[in-house]
Design an enzyme around this catalytic site. Structure first.
Site, PDB file in Angstrom:
ATOM      1  N   GLY A 113       0.784  -1.234   0.000  1.00  0.00           N
ATOM      2  CA  GLY A 113       0.000   0.000   0.000  1.00  0.00           C
ATOM      3  C   GLY A 113       0.815   1.283   0.000  1.00  0.00           C
ATOM      4  N   TYR A 164      -1.992   2.438 -11.174  1.00  0.00           N
ATOM      5  CA  TYR A 164      -2.262   3.682 -11.906  1.00  0.00           C
ATOM      6  C   TYR A 164      -3.743   3.755 -12.320  1.00  0.00           C
ATOM      7  CZ  TYR A 164       2.857   3.542 -12.154  1.00  0.00           C
ATOM      8  OH  TYR A 164       4.195   3.465 -11.846  1.00  0.00           O
TER       9      TYR A 164
HETATM   10  C1  LIG Z   1       4.808  -0.275  -8.944  1.00  0.00           C
HETATM   11  C2  LIG Z   1       4.975   0.128  -7.502  1.00  0.00           C
HETATM   12  C3  LIG Z   1       5.291   1.612  -7.404  1.00  0.00           C
HETATM   13  C4  LIG Z   1       3.623  -0.116  -6.795  1.00  0.00           C
HETATM   14  O1  LIG Z   1       3.765   0.232  -5.441  1.00  0.00           O
HETATM   15  P1  LIG Z   1       3.356  -0.802  -4.314  1.00  0.00           P
HETATM   16  O2  LIG Z   1       3.577  -0.166  -3.008  1.00  0.00           O
HETATM   17  O3  LIG Z   1       4.073  -2.086  -4.561  1.00  0.00           O
HETATM   18  O4  LIG Z   1       1.809  -0.973  -4.624  1.00  0.00           O
HETATM   19  P2  LIG Z   1       0.638  -0.957  -3.531  1.00  0.00           P
HETATM   20  O5  LIG Z   1       0.903  -1.989  -2.484  1.00  0.00           O
HETATM   21  O6  LIG Z   1       0.404   0.446  -3.077  1.00  0.00           O
HETATM   22  O7  LIG Z   1      -0.580  -1.448  -4.367  1.00  0.00           O
HETATM   23  C5  LIG Z   1      -1.510  -0.549  -4.889  1.00  0.00           C
HETATM   24  C6  LIG Z   1      -2.325  -1.217  -5.961  1.00  0.00           C
HETATM   25  O8  LIG Z   1      -1.476  -1.783  -6.935  1.00  0.00           O
HETATM   26  C7  LIG Z   1      -1.984  -3.023  -7.355  1.00  0.00           C
HETATM   27  N1  LIG Z   1      -1.018  -4.057  -7.005  1.00  0.00           N
HETATM   28  C8  LIG Z   1       0.039  -3.974  -6.163  1.00  0.00           C
HETATM   29  N2  LIG Z   1       0.733  -5.121  -6.157  1.00  0.00           N
HETATM   30  C9  LIG Z   1       0.107  -5.941  -7.019  1.00  0.00           C
HETATM   31  C10 LIG Z   1       0.348  -7.252  -7.496  1.00  0.00           C
HETATM   32  N3  LIG Z   1       1.399  -7.961  -7.068  1.00  0.00           N
HETATM   33  N4  LIG Z   1      -0.508  -7.772  -8.418  1.00  0.00           N
HETATM   34  C11 LIG Z   1      -1.558  -7.050  -8.874  1.00  0.00           C
HETATM   35  N5  LIG Z   1      -1.821  -5.800  -8.473  1.00  0.00           N
HETATM   36  C12 LIG Z   1      -1.030  -5.253  -7.561  1.00  0.00           C
HETATM   37  C13 LIG Z   1      -3.301  -3.190  -6.681  1.00  0.00           C
HETATM   38  O9  LIG Z   1      -4.290  -2.646  -7.547  1.00  0.00           O
HETATM   39  C14 LIG Z   1      -3.193  -2.342  -5.458  1.00  0.00           C
HETATM   40  O10 LIG Z   1      -4.401  -1.788  -5.102  1.00  0.00           O
HETATM   41  P3  LIG Z   1      -5.288  -2.462  -3.936  1.00  0.00           P
HETATM   42  O11 LIG Z   1      -4.388  -2.521  -2.738  1.00  0.00           O
HETATM   43  O12 LIG Z   1      -6.417  -1.522  -3.826  1.00  0.00           O
HETATM   44  O13 LIG Z   1      -5.638  -3.821  -4.451  1.00  0.00           O
HETATM   45  C15 LIG Z   1       6.076  -0.700  -6.778  1.00  0.00           C
HETATM   46  O14 LIG Z   1       5.721  -2.050  -6.777  1.00  0.00           O
HETATM   47  C16 LIG Z   1       7.464  -0.525  -7.389  1.00  0.00           C
HETATM   48  O15 LIG Z   1       8.167   0.412  -7.058  1.00  0.00           O
HETATM   49  N6  LIG Z   1       7.886  -1.464  -8.257  1.00  0.00           N
HETATM   50  C17 LIG Z   1       9.232  -1.484  -8.824  1.00  0.00           C
HETATM   51  C18 LIG Z   1       9.558  -0.259  -9.689  1.00  0.00           C
HETATM   52  C19 LIG Z   1       8.430   0.074 -10.625  1.00  0.00           C
HETATM   53  O16 LIG Z   1       7.825  -0.797 -11.234  1.00  0.00           O
HETATM   54  N7  LIG Z   1       8.152   1.379 -10.733  1.00  0.00           N
HETATM   55  C20 LIG Z   1       7.120   1.879 -11.612  1.00  0.00           C
HETATM   56  C21 LIG Z   1       7.612   1.953 -13.012  1.00  0.00           C
HETATM   57  S1  LIG Z   1       6.386   2.674 -14.105  1.00  0.00           S
END
Ligand SMILES: CC(C)(COP(=O)(O)OP(=O)(O)OC[C@H]1O[C@@H](n2cnc3c(N)ncnc32)[C@H](O)[C@@H]1OP(=O)(O)O)[C@@H](O)C(=O)NCCC(=O)NCCS
Length: 170
Positions: free
Chosen positions: A96, A133
């Protein structure tokens, strides 16, 4: 507790760690899977400090830095900017944090920077990112086929954007 503060010179060392982590670099950068260096990140920070159209923040769990988020190519004329996010610490993805940080920067972009539109680019196969997103209101504006090559496979690249619908910027 998740806190978001200014990106500082002391974050350079964290940038080196995060931007050398394959769990991050497989999804971001011009060439996927590359490791960065202290020299490159020090140069990045020096350029960043001179760039008036770029603002980055450090995402922290209390005082512990765990990632970064920012806007670059901020255009006062076009009222748009490009968004970047990475949760660099492996212990903090999927909990989150990304959602909290994204909501914060969208508000910052629309209210403080007075943007009309925030753009980002994402590899289509980065499902957590694309889902996140879309859940926040970003729409897909375009798709580039086979734009990125990594470990023997081509990936499509999506352009996404969110609009400030609440206000017409003067
Ligand atoms: C992409 C990124 C920013 C998402 O942040 P995060 O903290 O991991 O995501 P969150 O835990 O806040 O999840 C938010 C939403 O993302 C989606 N989500 C997160 N992890 C997921 C997974 N493994 N599978 C599917 N959906 C997922 C869900 O919709 C979730 O919403 P919900 O909690 O209401 O179901 C993070 O994983 C990251 O930094 N990844 C590596 C670098 C990267 O990819 N950067 C973006 C490049 S464009």
């Amino acid at each position: 507790m998740i806190k978001i503060r200014k990106h500082l010179p002391k974050d350079v060392l964290f940038r080196v760690k995060w931007l050398s982590n394959l769990n991050v670099t497989k999804w971001i950068g011009n060439e996927l899977g590359q490791k960065t260096t202290l020299k490159k990140e020090t140069a990045w920070f020096a350029n960043y400090q001179k760039d008036k159209n770029k603002i980055f923040f450090t995402i922290c769990d209390n005082s512990k830095p765990i990632g970064f988020i920012g806007l670059s190519n901020i255009s006062k004329t076009n009222k748009n900017a490009d968004l970047f996010i990475a949760i660099g610490d492996d212990d903090y993805r999927g909990k989150g944090v990304g959602k909290i940080a994204m909501k914060w920067i969208i508000k910052y972009g629309f209210e403080k920077q007075k943007l009309h539109k925030i753009n980002l680019g994402v590899i289509k196969d980065n499902i957590p990112a694309v889902k996140l997103y879309q859940s926040l209101g970003f729409i897909i504006e375009g798709e580039m086929k086979d734009e990125v090559f990594f470990k023997g496979k081509f990936y499509n690249f999506l352009f996404m954007a969110i609009f400030n619908k609440n206000k017409i910027n003067p």
